[in-house]
Design a protein around this motif. Structure first.
Motif, mmCIF file in Angstrom:
data_model
loop_
_atom_site.group_PDB
_atom_site.id
_atom_site.type_symbol
_atom_site.label_atom_id
_atom_site.label_comp_id
_atom_site.label_asym_id
_atom_site.label_seq_id
_atom_site.Cartn_x
_atom_site.Cartn_y
_atom_site.Cartn_z
ATOM 1 N N ASP A 218 0.856 -1.184 0.000
ATOM 2 C CA ASP A 218 0.000 0.000 0.000
ATOM 3 C C ASP A 218 0.894 1.236 0.000
ATOM 4 O O ASP A 218 0.977 1.973 0.973
ATOM 5 N N ASN B 160 0.856 4.136 -1.355
ATOM 6 C CA ASN B 160 0.335 5.501 -1.184
ATOM 7 C C ASN B 160 -0.482 5.669 0.098
ATOM 8 O O ASN B 160 -1.066 6.725 0.328
ATOM 9 N N SER C 249 -3.294 4.427 1.045
ATOM 10 C CA SER C 249 -4.740 4.613 0.868
ATOM 11 C C SER C 249 -5.551 3.586 1.644
ATOM 12 O O SER C 249 -6.756 3.727 1.789
ATOM 13 N N GLY D 227 -5.583 0.334 0.629
ATOM 14 C CA GLY D 227 -5.757 -0.816 -0.253
ATOM 15 C C GLY D 227 -4.613 -0.867 -1.251
ATOM 16 O O GLY D 227 -3.767 0.032 -1.269
ATOM 17 N N ILE D 228 -4.561 -1.907 -2.070
ATOM 18 C CA ILE D 228 -3.485 -2.026 -3.050
ATOM 19 C C ILE D 228 -4.085 -2.039 -4.457
ATOM 20 O O ILE D 228 -4.929 -2.889 -4.759
ATOM 21 N N ASP E 288 -0.993 2.482 -6.543
ATOM 22 C CA ASP E 288 0.218 2.208 -5.751
ATOM 23 C C ASP E 288 1.414 1.934 -6.655
ATOM 24 O O ASP E 288 2.545 2.278 -6.324
#
Ligand SMILES: [Ca+2]
Ligand SMILES: [Ca+2]
Ligand SMILES: [Ca+2]
Ligand SMILES: [Zn+2]
Length: 336
Positions: free
Chosen positions: A239, A241, A243, A245-246, A250
């Motif tokens: 992950d 960035n 956020s 989630g992936i 990313d």
């Protein structure tokens, strides 16, 4: 597993004897009924047998707390599967008491029974050799370096992962107790939890188990968040960035981070003079298990994101579903 129920002095107790594989239920004149009558306690003790033969978690420090917590998780899960859905331990044995709290432990609110629910805070005590107020010698005077107090931390993590909740400014979306138990069991079965590991490695191991069991779901993400909420783990590998989630975003983030990082001219124009793409915490971009964040992680992440949804041809690696599962490492799950 053979069990022996008998009378004793002092306090009610249930003990799994590692030498004989016998479970003892000791009844005292404390007003509390025998724990042999509480399904969650029985399952708790049997889970010590699972631990003995699978992960062999020791009985002291964080491993000891994890050992006890795994048994509580198992106890609650077994009772849940048998129609009694609650987050407390041994309530059946406390039914006859008039004064609350009428249970032994609470996974929902561990402090109600003098147990920690956040690393470094509240009822927590330092179980380690180093740091302030450290515990050099595990013994009976310090509960083998605070096993009972600190087991509340993975207990709370498990409650949050299974049920969901908002804790320490982190929102965890519950994945259900059956799924949460499957993750912890896999961590045990695969020996991601073993011997004398600390909580950070336990978190890493359960996130890895979550990736392996159900990588397309939010299990790894929520497992990471649950450990984050109790202030043990601080992120999820892949992950980049941050956020939660992936995804393809990313990949973009990580490509920019890796190449921008060493770019001298023209300089990055962002707020950070060294790179416009700082990864904070840095380990979120570390997903191939080799500690450092570099081009290899970009390759890994690209493959993970695209391989994830590829049905044909199948990935042919060791994992039949996805060859590029992010590998949580200890650098990606640190105690604050
Ligand atoms: Ca119960
Ligand atoms: Ca992301
Ligand atoms: Ca790497
Ligand atoms: Zn126990």
């Amino acid at each position: 597993m053979a069990s022996i129920v008998g009378h004793t002095q002092g306090v009610n107790n249930a003990i799994f004897d590692k030498e004989s594989d016998l479970v003892y239920y000791l009844i005292a004149d404390s007003g509390v009924l025998s724990y042999a009558g509480s399904l969650d306690v029985v399952a708790h003790e049997w889970a010590h047998g699972i631990t003995k033969y699978m992960s062999n978690l020791r009985g002291r420090r964080e491993a000891g707390a994890l050992n006890e917590s795994f048994s509580d998780m198992f106890g609650v899960a077994v009772e849940w599967a048998n129609g009694s859905q609650n987050w407390v331990i041994a309530e059946t044995s406390y039914n006859n008491l008039t004064n609350p709290p009428d249970y032994l432990h609470s996974l929902y609110f561990p402090p109600s029974r003098q147990q920690a629910e956040t690393w470094g805070e509240g009822w927590w005590k330092n179980p380690r050799l180093t740091g302030p107020d450290s515990c050099p010698n595990p013994d009976t005077t310090n509960d083998s370096c605070w096993v009972t107090r600190n087991m509340g931390i993975p207990n709370k993590m498990f409650y949050l992962l299974a049920n969901g909740g908002f804790f320490n400014n982190v929102t965890v979306t519950g994945i259900g107790i059956q799924n949460a138990m499957a993750i912890m069991f896999r961590a045990t079965f695969q020996k991601y939890w073993k011997d004398s590991i600390d909580f950070a490695r336990a978190a890493t191991g359960s996130i890895k188990a979550a990736f392996e069991l159900n990588y397309v779901s939010s299990w790894p993400q929520q497992t990471s968040k649950a450990w984050t909420a109790v202030k043990v783990c601080d992120t999820m590998p892949g992950d980049a960035n941050g956020s939660g989630g992936i995804a393809i975003t990313d990949v973009i983030y990580l490509v920019n981070y890796v190449f921008d990082k060493s770019r001298v001219s023209p300089p990055c124009n962002g707020t950070d003079p060294g790179t416009c793409w700082p990864i904070d915490p840095n380990c979120q971009g570390e997903l191939n298990g080799d500690i450092s964040v570099n081009i290899q992680d970009v390759i890994w992440l690209v493959n993970y994101v695209f391989d994830k949804s590829r049905d044909n041809p199948y990935c042919e690696g060791a994992n039949p579903i996805n060859c590029w599962l992010p590998i949580p490492t200890d650098v990606c799950c640190k105690l604050p």
